[in-house]
Write a protein that holds these residues in place. Structure first.
Motif, PDB file in Angstrom:
ATOM      1  N   GLU A 209       0.841  -1.199   0.000  1.00 49.48           N
ATOM      2  CA  GLU A 209       0.000   0.000   0.000  1.00 49.48           C
ATOM      3  C   GLU A 209       0.878   1.252   0.000  1.00 49.48           C
ATOM      4  N   ILE A 210       1.859   1.277   0.894  1.00 46.25           N
ATOM      5  CA  ILE A 210       2.774   2.419   0.979  1.00 46.25           C
ATOM      6  C   ILE A 210       3.575   2.549  -0.312  1.00 46.25           C
ATOM      7  N   PHE A 211       4.083   1.417  -0.787  1.00 52.18           N
ATOM      8  CA  PHE A 211       4.899   1.372  -1.997  1.00 52.18           C
ATOM      9  C   PHE A 211       4.127   1.935  -3.190  1.00 52.18           C
ATOM     10  N   ALA A 212       2.902   1.471  -3.357  1.00 53.43           N
ATOM     11  CA  ALA A 212       2.081   1.937  -4.474  1.00 53.43           C
ATOM     12  C   ALA A 212       1.813   3.430  -4.378  1.00 53.43           C
ATOM     13  N   ASP A 213       1.550   3.909  -3.174  1.00 48.87           N
ATOM     14  CA  ASP A 213       1.303   5.346  -2.990  1.00 48.87           C
ATOM     15  C   ASP A 213       2.536   6.166  -3.352  1.00 48.87           C
ATOM     16  N   LEU A 214       3.719   5.682  -2.939  1.00 48.15           N
ATOM     17  CA  LEU A 214       4.957   6.395  -3.252  1.00 48.15           C
ATOM     18  C   LEU A 214       5.230   6.403  -4.757  1.00 48.15           C
ATOM     19  N   LEU A 215       5.031   5.260  -5.389  1.00 47.89           N
ATOM     20  CA  LEU A 215       5.250   5.182  -6.831  1.00 47.89           C
ATOM     21  C   LEU A 215       4.280   6.086  -7.580  1.00 47.89           C
ATOM     22  N   GLU A 216       3.040   6.073  -7.152  1.00 48.73           N
ATOM     23  CA  GLU A 216       2.047   6.919  -7.804  1.00 48.73           C
ATOM     24  C   GLU A 216       2.371   8.393  -7.641  1.00 48.73           C
ATOM     25  N   TYR A 217       2.801   8.759  -6.433  1.00 49.87           N
ATOM     26  CA  TYR A 217       3.188  10.150  -6.192  1.00 49.87           C
ATOM     27  C   TYR A 217       4.378  10.529  -7.063  1.00 49.87           C
ATOM     28  N   ALA A 218       5.364   9.625  -7.151  1.00 49.79           N
ATOM     29  CA  ALA A 218       6.549   9.890  -7.975  1.00 49.79           C
ATOM     30  C   ALA A 218       6.156  10.056  -9.439  1.00 49.79           C
ATOM     31  N   TRP A 219       5.213   9.260  -9.908  1.00 45.75           N
ATOM     32  CA  TRP A 219       4.769   9.337 -11.292  1.00 45.75           C
ATOM     33  C   TRP A 219       4.024  10.643 -11.545  1.00 45.75           C
ATOM     34  N   GLU A 220       3.143  11.017 -10.632  1.00 40.18           N
ATOM     35  CA  GLU A 220       2.321  12.200 -10.831  1.00 40.18           C
ATOM     36  C   GLU A 220       3.111  13.496 -10.715  1.00 40.18           C
ATOM     37  N   LYS A 221       4.109  13.510  -9.828  1.00 43.81           N
ATOM     38  CA  LYS A 221       4.844  14.758  -9.601  1.00 43.81           C
ATOM     39  C   LYS A 221       6.018  14.927 -10.561  1.00 43.81           C
ATOM     40  N   GLY A 222       6.285  13.901 -11.364  1.00 42.39           N
ATOM     41  CA  GLY A 222       7.441  13.949 -12.247  1.00 42.39           C
ATOM     42  C   GLY A 222       7.338  15.046 -13.290  1.00 42.39           C
ATOM     43  N   ASP A 223       8.467  15.323 -13.908  1.00 48.51           N
ATOM     44  CA  ASP A 223       8.524  16.302 -14.988  1.00 48.51           C
ATOM     45  C   ASP A 223       7.581  15.881 -16.125  1.00 48.51           C
TER      46      ASP A 223
ATOM     47  N   ALA B  23      -2.875  -9.592  -3.335  1.00 49.75           N
ATOM     48  CA  ALA B  23      -2.721  -9.641  -4.787  1.00 49.75           C
ATOM     49  C   ALA B  23      -3.152  -8.324  -5.427  1.00 49.75           C
ATOM     50  N   GLU B  24      -4.216  -7.751  -4.918  1.00 47.54           N
ATOM     51  CA  GLU B  24      -4.745  -6.512  -5.496  1.00 47.54           C
ATOM     52  C   GLU B  24      -3.778  -5.348  -5.329  1.00 47.54           C
ATOM     53  N   VAL B  25      -3.246  -5.184  -4.127  1.00 48.11           N
ATOM     54  CA  VAL B  25      -2.383  -4.029  -3.888  1.00 48.11           C
ATOM     55  C   VAL B  25      -1.016  -4.235  -4.536  1.00 48.11           C
ATOM     56  N   SER B  26      -0.564  -5.486  -4.613  1.00 55.61           N
ATOM     57  CA  SER B  26       0.689  -5.778  -5.325  1.00 55.61           C
ATOM     58  C   SER B  26       0.541  -5.444  -6.798  1.00 55.61           C
ATOM     59  N   ALA B  27      -0.589  -5.835  -7.375  1.00 51.56           N
ATOM     60  CA  ALA B  27      -0.830  -5.545  -8.789  1.00 51.56           C
ATOM     61  C   ALA B  27      -0.900  -4.041  -9.032  1.00 51.56           C
ATOM     62  N   ARG B  28      -1.442  -3.309  -8.079  1.00 47.86           N
ATOM     63  CA  ARG B  28      -1.508  -1.850  -8.227  1.00 47.86           C
ATOM     64  C   ARG B  28      -0.111  -1.252  -8.287  1.00 47.86           C
ATOM     65  N   ALA B  29       0.782  -1.682  -7.383  1.00 49.65           N
ATOM     66  CA  ALA B  29       2.150  -1.153  -7.363  1.00 49.65           C
ATOM     67  C   ALA B  29       2.894  -1.518  -8.638  1.00 49.65           C
ATOM     68  N   MET B  30       2.826  -2.792  -9.034  1.00 46.41           N
ATOM     69  CA  MET B  30       3.528  -3.219 -10.234  1.00 46.41           C
ATOM     70  C   MET B  30       2.930  -2.560 -11.477  1.00 46.41           C
ATOM     71  N   GLY B  31       1.621  -2.295 -11.426  1.00 45.37           N
ATOM     72  CA  GLY B  31       0.967  -1.648 -12.556  1.00 45.37           C
ATOM     73  C   GLY B  31       1.494  -0.244 -12.801  1.00 45.37           C
ATOM     74  N   ILE B  32       1.823   0.457 -11.737  1.00 40.00           N
ATOM     75  CA  ILE B  32       2.371   1.810 -11.888  1.00 40.00           C
ATOM     76  C   ILE B  32       3.732   1.747 -12.564  1.00 40.00           C
ATOM     77  N   MET B  33       4.564   0.781 -12.159  1.00 35.54           N
ATOM     78  CA  MET B  33       5.876   0.640 -12.777  1.00 35.54           C
ATOM     79  C   MET B  33       5.743   0.248 -14.244  1.00 35.54           C
ATOM     80  N   GLU B  34       4.798  -0.623 -14.541  1.00 40.08           N
ATOM     81  CA  GLU B  34       4.615  -1.038 -15.928  1.00 40.08           C
ATOM     82  C   GLU B  34       4.041   0.101 -16.769  1.00 40.08           C
TER      83      GLU B  34
END
Length: 206
Positions: free
Chosen positions: A68-82, A124-135
């Protein structure tokens, strides 16, 4: 002496997860017992079974919270990026390393405990969410490669995850005999740079 606080000290389930996380950091995911986790949380071993079936169930919950934390961090990194896809991708890569540094217990529970992400639907759901952001980040970036030379987004993402995990394991945990004259951040950034240059996504002089 550990004070027995029972069910009056607040959220016992969360207290047990926090106890497990500290023990995972100290002893690894298989180096502690449920009794030790109960003692650290300030309850009797019998109380643990009101919330968890066993140690693996407790570690699985720590992993779920970590994702959950990982996915939130990845999503934040994606949204705030250049605005560029490359900058966003690099931001997501840095977030991986930042998570491993800040949440080592969660990281181990997620990736090194042997707990499968399909152990429960929620995990499984939250893992897929985190990996989905990376993909998603990978998919956006490889869209700049001609179709005939373009690797699958999932493979591209897996390569970056493997590189990130290797840097974490070898150089971000102060393991004996693995000291590097470079910071983990520099190692990861340069490694990703070499990989992206090989795919033609970065100019040779970038």
């Amino acid at each position: 002496m550990v004070k027995k606080r029972g069910y009056h000290h607040g959220n016992l389930r969360m207290a047990l997860v926090e106890a497990a996380l500290s023990l995972i950091e100290e002893k690894g995911p298989t180096g502690f017992t449920l009794s030790e986790a109960a003692k650290r949380a300030g309850v009797t071993p019998a109380a643990v079974y009101r919330h968890f079936e066993g140690r693996e169930d407790l570690i699985a919950e720590a992993a779920r919270q970590g994702y959950e934390i990982f996915a939130d961090l990845l999503e934040y990194a994606w949204e705030k990026g250049d605005v560029s896809d490359l900058a966003r991708f690099e931001s997501v890569g840095r977030a991986y390393l930042a998570f491993a540094r800040r949440y080592p217990g969660h990281y181990v529970a997620m990736f090194e405990s042997g707990i499968h992400v399909n152990r429960s639907p929620l995990l499984a759901e939250v893992s897929a969410r985190a990996m989905g952001i990376m993909e998603k980040a990978a998919d956006r970036l490889i869209a700049h490669i001609p179709p005939e030379k373009r690797p699958p987004a999932r493979m591209f993402s897996a390569h970056i995850r493997a590189m990130s995990h290797g840097v974490v394991e070898l150089f971000a945990r102060n393991a004996p005999g693995t000291a590097s004259p470079f910071s983990p951040e520099d190692l990861l950034e340069s490694g990703i740079g070499v990989y992206l240059r090989g795919l033609g996504l970065i100019d040779p002089d970038h």
